[in-house]
Design a protein around this motif. Structure first.
Motif, short mmCIF file in Angstrom:
data_model
loop_
_atom_site.label_atom_id
_atom_site.label_comp_id
_atom_site.label_asym_id
_atom_site.label_seq_id
_atom_site.Cartn_x
_atom_site.Cartn_y
_atom_site.Cartn_z
N PHE A 153 -1.16 -23.11 -43.36
CA PHE A 153 -2.03 -22.98 -42.19
C PHE A 153 -3.15 -24.03 -42.19
CE2 PHE A 153 0.37 -19.24 -41.58
CZ PHE A 153 0.34 -19.06 -40.20
N ALA A 154 -3.47 -24.59 -43.34
CA ALA A 154 -4.37 -25.75 -43.35
C ALA A 154 -3.69 -26.91 -42.64
CB ALA A 154 -4.72 -26.13 -44.79
N LEU A 155 -2.41 -27.12 -42.96
CA LEU A 155 -1.65 -28.19 -42.32
C LEU A 155 -1.52 -27.97 -40.82
CD1 LEU A 155 0.09 -30.74 -42.70
CD2 LEU A 155 2.05 -29.25 -43.16
N LEU A 156 -1.25 -26.74 -40.40
CA LEU A 156 -1.10 -26.44 -38.98
C LEU A 156 -2.43 -26.53 -38.22
CD1 LEU A 156 1.37 -23.39 -39.11
CD2 LEU A 156 1.91 -25.77 -38.56
N LEU A 165 -10.68 -26.99 -43.13
CA LEU A 165 -11.51 -26.92 -44.34
C LEU A 165 -11.53 -25.51 -44.91
CD1 LEU A 165 -14.49 -29.20 -43.23
CD2 LEU A 165 -12.69 -29.76 -44.88
N PHE A 166 -11.57 -24.51 -44.03
CA PHE A 166 -11.58 -23.11 -44.47
C PHE A 166 -10.31 -22.77 -45.23
CE2 PHE A 166 -10.51 -18.60 -43.38
CZ PHE A 166 -11.49 -17.99 -44.16
N PHE A 167 -9.14 -23.14 -44.67
CA PHE A 167 -7.88 -22.84 -45.33
C PHE A 167 -7.71 -23.67 -46.61
CE2 PHE A 167 -6.14 -21.23 -41.12
CZ PHE A 167 -6.08 -19.92 -41.55
N SER A 168 -8.17 -24.91 -46.60
CA SER A 168 -8.08 -25.74 -47.80
C SER A 168 -8.94 -25.14 -48.91
CB SER A 168 -8.55 -27.17 -47.50
OG SER A 168 -7.71 -27.78 -46.56
N LEU A 205 -8.49 -33.91 -50.55
CA LEU A 205 -9.55 -32.92 -50.54
C LEU A 205 -9.20 -31.64 -51.31
CD1 LEU A 205 -12.35 -32.01 -49.51
CD2 LEU A 205 -11.20 -31.17 -47.46
N PRO A 206 -8.01 -31.02 -51.10
CA PRO A 206 -7.69 -29.79 -51.83
C PRO A 206 -7.73 -29.96 -53.34
CG PRO A 206 -6.15 -30.11 -50.02
CD PRO A 206 -6.94 -31.37 -50.14
N ILE A 207 -7.22 -31.09 -53.84
CA ILE A 207 -7.21 -31.33 -55.29
C ILE A 207 -8.64 -31.52 -55.80
CG2 ILE A 207 -6.45 -32.91 -57.10
CD1 ILE A 207 -3.94 -33.40 -55.46
N LEU A 208 -9.46 -32.26 -55.04
CA LEU A 208 -10.85 -32.46 -55.44
C LEU A 208 -11.60 -31.13 -55.45
CD1 LEU A 208 -11.76 -35.74 -53.53
CD2 LEU A 208 -11.56 -35.45 -56.00
#
Length: 387
Positions: A153-156, A165-168, A205-208
């Motif tokens: 859902f971050a991708l969508l 940003l919230f889903f990530s 961003l998700p990895i960071l």
């Protein structure tokens, strides 16, 4: 009809998330299949034309399904084969028929998940105040399952930066390495396909976020917020929140066990869904060593789609899967749907490191809907129209 679809999608999706960790049939599966059956009943002529116009897809899909049905002959638990075959067949054959419905249910599902994710967040975040580290998990749902859904859902939601940003952020709280890497890979793919360099920073961003998350959690634990909530906290079991480990020996042993199963029955495998039963029998007969048994017996599958599929359906099943996968990838690329292609890559990568979510786990039918949406031809003559 529009209101029924919106309410149905919301209820199916939210209840599906709550039941995901309970081993119960996901209501989203039932909802999607019922939509397809409704389309057939509403206008059988249009459905027949849909099948004819998409003959190539259905021929290749049927060949794939036939190839994995052959694993029935090498299986001890033949009911398990039939159960898994029925579920995969429903996704592949029926869900495309939902395209005759004049509504994108992805948007309804996304709205439902935003609302329920806020509930997840508010309920789970106080758990980070506990002395031992925990991963974001709720109602018995495995963090990797949540990680995949948050990443999807971050991708969508990429066009809506706050929601993305919230889903990530939520995905990073699950510390699911596969989910975070899959999200980064799918975002990189999207930036290449759409030629948008601005997406590249978002891919990392998700990895960071996860790399810095232990420090952020420690700061949060020392805050006044945690001091005021300690009396209301449950007692979760501690979990590993490290992002990267050089080797995961249990995964290696699962692959070793899968290969041993494959060499026992290389043509049709040990039976679709029969990994755990085959592992138990091989441990009993001394065909797997102690370490391999220790890794395999708690698992329902090989935790890796390729090796699991190879052991359960043999070389025939894997070969036809690769043909079908290649056809889908070609269909997506030629359609120009970069988002659908990115979802396909996200799901495929997750399947390499986890159970076969590409077909059957963690919102599988919704993923199938997204990757095939607008790729197949819909009849347009008068009377076939939209439902």
């Amino acid at each position: 009809m529009d209101k029924i679809l919106r309410i149905g999608t919301f209820l199916a999706f939210t209840s599906g998330l709550l039941l995901l960790g309970k081993g119960i049939v996901n209501p989203l599966d039932i909802f999607m299949i019922l939509l397809a059956l409704f389309s057939i009943i509403k206008n059988p002529t249009a459905s027949i034309l849909f099948l004819k116009k998409n003959r190539e897809y259905y021929v290749i899909a049927s060949a794939f399904l036939f190839s994995i049905s052959l694993s029935f002959f090498g299986a001890q638990d033949k009911i398990e084969v039939l159960k898994n075959l029925f579920q995969i067949s429903a996704y592949i054959l029926l869900i495309p028929l939902t395209f005759t419905i004049n509504r994108d249910i992805t948007e309804d599902a996304k709205l439902a998940f935003i609302l329920i994710s806020v509930v997840f967040f508010l309920y789970s975040f106080p758990l980070f105040c506990t002395q031992k580290p925990v991963r974001l998990s709720i109602f018995g749902i495995h963090p990797n399952a949540l990680g995949f859904i948050f990443s999807l859902f971050a991708l969508l939601s990429l066009k809506n930066l706050p929601v993305f940003l919230f889903f990530s952020f939520l995905s990073s709280l699950t510390f699911s390495r596969a989910s975070l890497l899959a999200l980064s890979l799918s975002l990189l793919s999207l930036s290449i396909l759409e030629r948008k360099p601005r997406v590249i920073p978002l891919a990392f961003l998700p990895i960071l976020l996860t790399a810095f998350m232990p420090s952020l959690i420690q700061i949060y634990k020392n805050s006044n917020v945690c001091k005021n909530t300690k009396g209301f906290l449950p007692s979760p079991s501690p979990t590993d929140i490290r992002l990267v480990r050089i080797y995961d020996f249990d995964r290696v042993r699962l692959i070793e066990a899968s290969l041993k199963m494959f060499f026992k029955n290389p043509i049709t495998g040990v039976g679709l869904g029969n990994f755990n039963l085959a592992a138990r029998n091989m441990c009993k007969n001394g065909e797997l060593d102690k370490a391999q048994c220790s890794a395999s017996l708690p698992q329902r599958d090989a935790h890796n789609f390729i090796f699991g599929f190879l052991s359960e359906t043999g070389i025939v099943g894997l070969l036809f899967f690769l043909i079908f996968w290649g056809f889908l990838f070609k269909l997506l690329i030629s359609s120009g749907d970069s988002l659908g292609t990115s979802v396909f890559i996200l799901s495929t990568f997750m399947s390499l490191l986890h159970p076969p979510i590409f077909f059957t786990r963690f919102m599988g039918p919704l993923v199938w809907y997204i990757i095939l949406k607008d790729k197949l031809k819909i009849s347009s003559y008068e009377g076939s129209g939209k439902v």
